[in-house]
Scaffold this motif. Structure first.
Motif, PDB file in Angstrom:
ATOM      1  N   ALA A 121      -0.635  10.076  -5.807  1.00 55.28           N
ATOM      2  CA  ALA A 121       0.015   9.052  -6.634  1.00 55.28           C
ATOM      3  C   ALA A 121       0.029   7.753  -5.846  1.00 55.28           C
ATOM      4  CB  ALA A 121       1.428   9.466  -7.013  1.00 55.28           C
ATOM      5  N   LEU A 122      -0.256   6.661  -6.543  1.00 55.96           N
ATOM      6  CA  LEU A 122      -0.321   5.349  -5.910  1.00 55.96           C
ATOM      7  C   LEU A 122       0.604   4.382  -6.620  1.00 55.96           C
ATOM      8  CD1 LEU A 122      -4.223   4.995  -5.736  1.00 55.96           C
ATOM      9  CD2 LEU A 122      -2.731   6.003  -4.002  1.00 55.96           C
ATOM     10  N   LEU A 123       1.262   3.537  -5.848  1.00 55.45           N
ATOM     11  CA  LEU A 123       2.052   2.475  -6.454  1.00 55.45           C
ATOM     12  C   LEU A 123       1.123   1.452  -7.096  1.00 55.45           C
ATOM     13  CD1 LEU A 123       4.825   1.755  -3.803  1.00 55.45           C
ATOM     14  CD2 LEU A 123       5.140   2.689  -6.073  1.00 55.45           C
ATOM     15  N   ALA A 124       1.396   1.081  -8.334  1.00 57.39           N
ATOM     16  CA  ALA A 124       0.581   0.099  -9.050  1.00 57.39           C
ATOM     17  C   ALA A 124       1.198  -1.277  -8.862  1.00 57.39           C
ATOM     18  CB  ALA A 124       0.501   0.456 -10.531  1.00 57.39           C
ATOM     19  N   GLY A 125       0.474  -2.156  -8.190  1.00 56.58           N
ATOM     20  CA  GLY A 125       0.995  -3.500  -7.972  1.00 56.58           C
ATOM     21  C   GLY A 125       1.939  -3.549  -6.786  1.00 56.58           C
ATOM     22  N   GLU A 126       2.479  -4.719  -6.558  1.00 55.79           N
ATOM     23  CA  GLU A 126       3.362  -4.940  -5.421  1.00 55.79           C
ATOM     24  C   GLU A 126       4.772  -5.314  -5.862  1.00 55.79           C
ATOM     25  OE1 GLU A 126       1.559  -7.831  -2.908  1.00 55.79           O
ATOM     26  OE2 GLU A 126      -0.387  -6.832  -2.899  1.00 55.79           O
ATOM     27  N   ARG A 158       0.855  -1.188   0.000  1.00 61.15           N
ATOM     28  CA  ARG A 158       0.000   0.000   0.000  1.00 61.15           C
ATOM     29  C   ARG A 158       0.892   1.238   0.000  1.00 61.15           C
ATOM     30  NH1 ARG A 158      -2.331  -3.684   3.404  1.00 61.15           N
ATOM     31  NH2 ARG A 158      -4.457  -4.341   2.896  1.00 61.15           N
ATOM     32  N   GLY A 159       1.249   1.675  -1.188  1.00 58.70           N
ATOM     33  CA  GLY A 159       2.098   2.850  -1.311  1.00 58.70           C
ATOM     34  C   GLY A 159       1.296   4.048  -1.788  1.00 58.70           C
ATOM     35  N   VAL A 160       1.000   4.974  -0.875  1.00 55.45           N
ATOM     36  CA  VAL A 160       0.222   6.163  -1.199  1.00 55.45           C
ATOM     37  C   VAL A 160       1.101   7.385  -1.010  1.00 55.45           C
ATOM     38  CG1 VAL A 160      -1.833   7.534  -0.684  1.00 55.45           C
ATOM     39  CG2 VAL A 160      -1.898   5.032  -0.434  1.00 55.45           C
ATOM     40  N   LEU A 161       1.260   8.181  -2.061  1.00 56.24           N
ATOM     41  CA  LEU A 161       2.049   9.407  -1.992  1.00 56.24           C
ATOM     42  C   LEU A 161       1.084  10.571  -1.827  1.00 56.24           C
ATOM     43  CD1 LEU A 161       4.559   8.689  -4.915  1.00 56.24           C
ATOM     44  CD2 LEU A 161       4.648   7.938  -2.534  1.00 56.24           C
ATOM     45  N   ASP A 162       0.970  11.048  -0.593  1.00 56.10           N
ATOM     46  CA  ASP A 162       0.017  12.109  -0.284  1.00 56.10           C
ATOM     47  C   ASP A 162       0.675  13.346   0.314  1.00 56.10           C
ATOM     48  OD1 ASP A 162       0.779  11.112   2.138  1.00 56.10           O
ATOM     49  OD2 ASP A 162      -1.215  10.432   2.743  1.00 56.10           O
ATOM     50  N   GLY A 163       2.010  13.428   0.234  1.00 58.29           N
ATOM     51  CA  GLY A 163       2.712  14.594   0.763  1.00 58.29           C
ATOM     52  C   GLY A 163       3.100  14.475   2.210  1.00 58.29           C
ATOM     53  N   ARG A 164       2.734  13.413   2.879  1.00 57.53           N
ATOM     54  CA  ARG A 164       3.117  13.229   4.288  1.00 57.53           C
ATOM     55  C   ARG A 164       4.366  12.342   4.363  1.00 57.53           C
ATOM     56  NH1 ARG A 164      -2.675  11.740   6.908  1.00 57.53           N
ATOM     57  NH2 ARG A 164      -2.794  10.499   4.970  1.00 57.53           N
ATOM     58  N   GLU A 165       4.233  11.153   4.882  1.00 62.42           N
ATOM     59  CA  GLU A 165       5.396  10.276   4.998  1.00 62.42           C
ATOM     60  C   GLU A 165       5.764   9.690   3.643  1.00 62.42           C
ATOM     61  OE1 GLU A 165       7.489   9.335   7.487  1.00 62.42           O
ATOM     62  OE2 GLU A 165       6.588  10.961   8.632  1.00 62.42           O
ATOM     63  N   ALA A 187       0.707  14.079 -14.307  1.00 59.27           N
ATOM     64  CA  ALA A 187      -0.622  14.562 -14.668  1.00 59.27           C
ATOM     65  C   ALA A 187      -1.460  13.406 -15.212  1.00 59.27           C
ATOM     66  CB  ALA A 187      -0.517  15.681 -15.696  1.00 59.27           C
ATOM     67  N   ARG A 188      -0.912  12.213 -15.142  1.00 57.99           N
ATOM     68  CA  ARG A 188      -1.539  10.994 -15.646  1.00 57.99           C
ATOM     69  C   ARG A 188      -0.741   9.820 -15.083  1.00 57.99           C
ATOM     70  NH1 ARG A 188       2.013   9.119 -19.370  1.00 57.99           N
ATOM     71  NH2 ARG A 188       3.428  10.634 -20.317  1.00 57.99           N
ATOM     72  N   PRO A 189      -1.238   8.596 -15.207  1.00 56.13           N
ATOM     73  CA  PRO A 189      -0.422   7.443 -14.798  1.00 56.13           C
ATOM     74  C   PRO A 189       0.908   7.437 -15.547  1.00 56.13           C
ATOM     75  CG  PRO A 189      -2.672   6.772 -15.167  1.00 56.13           C
ATOM     76  CD  PRO A 189      -2.585   8.192 -15.636  1.00 56.13           C
ATOM     77  N   GLN A 190       1.973   7.146 -14.843  1.00 54.39           N
ATOM     78  CA  GLN A 190       3.304   7.266 -15.439  1.00 54.39           C
ATOM     79  C   GLN A 190       4.268   6.309 -14.755  1.00 54.39           C
ATOM     80  OE1 GLN A 190       4.582  11.349 -15.795  1.00 54.39           O
ATOM     81  NE2 GLN A 190       6.747  10.790 -15.899  1.00 54.39           N
ATOM     82  N   ALA A 191       5.286   5.868 -15.506  1.00 54.49           N
ATOM     83  CA  ALA A 191       6.336   5.023 -14.951  1.00 54.49           C
ATOM     84  C   ALA A 191       7.589   5.855 -14.714  1.00 54.49           C
ATOM     85  CB  ALA A 191       6.655   3.870 -15.897  1.00 54.49           C
ATOM     86  N   LEU A 192       8.273   5.574 -13.603  1.00 49.26           N
ATOM     87  CA  LEU A 192       9.543   6.229 -13.295  1.00 49.26           C
ATOM     88  C   LEU A 192      10.662   5.207 -13.397  1.00 49.26           C
ATOM     89  CD1 LEU A 192       8.607   8.345 -10.124  1.00 49.26           C
ATOM     90  CD2 LEU A 192       8.514   9.022 -12.527  1.00 49.26           C
ATOM     91  N   GLU A 193      11.786   5.637 -13.951  1.00 56.40           N
ATOM     92  CA  GLU A 193      12.959   4.771 -14.073  1.00 56.40           C
ATOM     93  C   GLU A 193      14.132   5.406 -13.354  1.00 56.40           C
ATOM     94  OE1 GLU A 193      13.653   4.016 -18.190  1.00 56.40           O
ATOM     95  OE2 GLU A 193      11.776   2.908 -18.480  1.00 56.40           O
ATOM     96  N   LEU A 194      14.893   4.583 -12.650  1.00 56.53           N
ATOM     97  CA  LEU A 194      15.979   5.085 -11.811  1.00 56.53           C
ATOM     98  C   LEU A 194      17.152   4.122 -11.880  1.00 56.53           C
ATOM     99  CD1 LEU A 194      16.958   7.157  -9.650  1.00 56.53           C
ATOM    100  CD2 LEU A 194      15.860   5.701  -7.932  1.00 56.53           C
ATOM    101  N   ALA A 195      18.355   4.654 -12.159  1.00 56.43           N
ATOM    102  CA  ALA A 195      19.557   3.824 -12.230  1.00 56.43           C
ATOM    103  C   ALA A 195      19.984   3.396 -10.829  1.00 56.43           C
ATOM    104  CB  ALA A 195      20.682   4.586 -12.914  1.00 56.43           C
ATOM    105  N   VAL A 196      20.425   2.152 -10.696  1.00 55.41           N
ATOM    106  CA  VAL A 196      20.850   1.605  -9.411  1.00 55.41           C
ATOM    107  C   VAL A 196      22.249   2.124  -9.078  1.00 55.41           C
ATOM    108  CG1 VAL A 196      21.443  -0.518  -8.188  1.00 55.41           C
ATOM    109  CG2 VAL A 196      19.426  -0.440  -9.668  1.00 55.41           C
ATOM    110  N   PRO A 197      22.484   2.621  -7.855  1.00 59.03           N
ATOM    111  CA  PRO A 197      23.837   3.056  -7.471  1.00 59.03           C
ATOM    112  C   PRO A 197      24.803   1.874  -7.455  1.00 59.03           C
ATOM    113  CG  PRO A 197      22.179   3.881  -5.936  1.00 59.03           C
ATOM    114  CD  PRO A 197      21.505   2.863  -6.788  1.00 59.03           C
ATOM    115  N   PRO A 198      26.105   2.136  -7.643  1.00 58.71           N
ATOM    116  CA  PRO A 198      27.087   1.044  -7.579  1.00 58.71           C
ATOM    117  C   PRO A 198      27.246   0.534  -6.156  1.00 58.71           C
ATOM    118  CG  PRO A 198      28.183   3.163  -7.789  1.00 58.71           C
ATOM    119  CD  PRO A 198      26.731   3.437  -7.938  1.00 58.71           C
ATOM    120  N   GLY A 199      27.921  -0.602  -6.040  1.00 60.44           N
ATOM    121  CA  GLY A 199      28.170  -1.166  -4.724  1.00 60.44           C
ATOM    122  C   GLY A 199      27.469  -2.489  -4.537  1.00 60.44           C
TER     123      GLY A 199
END
Length: 342
Positions: free
Chosen positions: A217-222, A134-141, A188-200
């Motif tokens: 914004a809500l996480l889609a799926g688990e 349950r990932g909800v992005l509401d500006g709090r935690e 402004a619509r459903p969207q995917a974010l991509e992020l490179a993994v740090p080394p190590g």
């Protein structure tokens, strides 16, 4: 005799009129979907494959069930006079039916890549990692969790958008070994974010937060995707071909096994319905275990411009289990009196 039977099964599962119809449908689909942009090419590849798989599945399954039903009724006298065992009859019939499916798969791959003109570098899926339930992005935690990923990989997460207000600013960051990487986006619509993994080495600590804006914004799926760079998106059709072959093997084996017991129509209908049972457990279960669920998910990944993951051992085992079940039903049911002809 086994080779002759396989050829017979091939001819009955893919008669000339059906082969010609599949070619015409594929050519029309490829011509309509042709695109040279990355996004358009991904949708073209997905569309051609989806069209081919739908049409060929609806055509091949009843024909495979009819083949087994005929062997069990009107042609049982000829079948029983042959020296081959029933298991060999099933295997030869399955090989012939799969030969028809393989021809369709190769045609689908060729026309899909003809329609998808873009051949630039892209990303391929190498695995999945857990995400908060349950990932909800509401500006709090912010939402925090950790995953195992290798340096050089790219993580991809899908976000849903709830338009309480027009937009939401989100930030996704990854930290490992004292190095932090982040990406920002305006949703402004459903969207995917991509992020490179740090080394190590060790787990990657992830944090996803809404930094401004009033939309949710809500996480889609688990789960999130783990991706690596690949030279060409054309590898997607090779992976789809592998998924499709396993899916057809499972489906045609069930149709051949049920044909002697239920007749053509009921056997075909039940064979088409049985794979849907995996979705009753859950979409993720279907994608992990069911060959058809994995194929549907691979088509979805392809539509996003990515190369899907290769078939898993669970998917292979499920296809083999369907094959064993089909063989058991075929060998026990062949020649069974059903009180009516197929």
């Amino acid at each position: 005799m086994s080779l002759r039977l396989a050829v017979l099964a091939l001819r009955r599962t893919a008669p000339p009129w059906l082969a010609l119809a599949l070619v015409l449908v594929g050519l029309l689909a490829a011509r309509a979907a042709t695109s040279s942009t990355p996004a358009g090419s991904a949708l073209a590849r997905q569309g051609v494959w989806t069209c081919f798989l739908f049409v060929s599945t609806v055509a091949f399954v009843p024909l495979a069930a009819s083949l087994a039903a005929r062997f069990s009724t009107t042609e049982f006298g000829w079948v029983g006079a042959q020296p081959e065992g029933r298991a060999r009859w099933f295997l030869a019939s399955l090989v012939g039916a799969l030969g028809a499916a393989l021809g369709t798969i190769l045609l689908a791959a060729s026309l899909a890549e003809f329609a998808a003109r873009d051949a630039g570098a892209t990303l391929r899926e190498v695995g999945l990692a857990a995400a908060p339930e349950r990932g909800v992005l509401d500006g709090r935690e912010p939402v925090r969790w950790s995953v195992e990923a290798s340096a050089g990989e790219t993580l991809r997460v899908q976000l849903l958008f709830v338009a309480i207000e027009p937009t939401a600013e989100v930030e996704w960051s990854a930290e490992r070994g004292g190095e932090r990487r982040s990406v920002r986006a305006t949703l402004a619509r459903p969207q995917a974010l991509e992020l490179a993994v740090p080394p190590g080495a060790g787990p990657v600590q992830l944090e996803l937060a809404r930094t401004s804006g009033g939309a949710l914004a809500l996480l889609a799926g688990e789960r999130l995707q783990r991706l690596e760079a690949t030279d060409s998106p054309r590898f997607a059709s090779l992976v789809l071909a592998a998924h499709a072959l396993l899916a057809f093997a499972a489906l045609l084996a069930l149709a051949l096994g049920l044909g002697p017991w239920l007749g053509t129509r009921l056997a075909a209908a039940l064979s088409l319905v049985l794979p849907l049972a995996a979705w009753l457990v859950g979409e993720e279960f279907a994608a992990d275990v069911s060959p058809w669920g994995a194929l549907v998910r691979a088509l979805e990944v392809t539509g996003h411009g990515l190369v899907p993951a290769v078939p898993s051992w669970l998917e292979l085992c499920a296809a083999l289990l369907c094959g064993a079940l089909g063989m058991a039903l075929f060998t026990r049911g062949l020649g069974r009196e059903r009180g009516r002809s197929a």
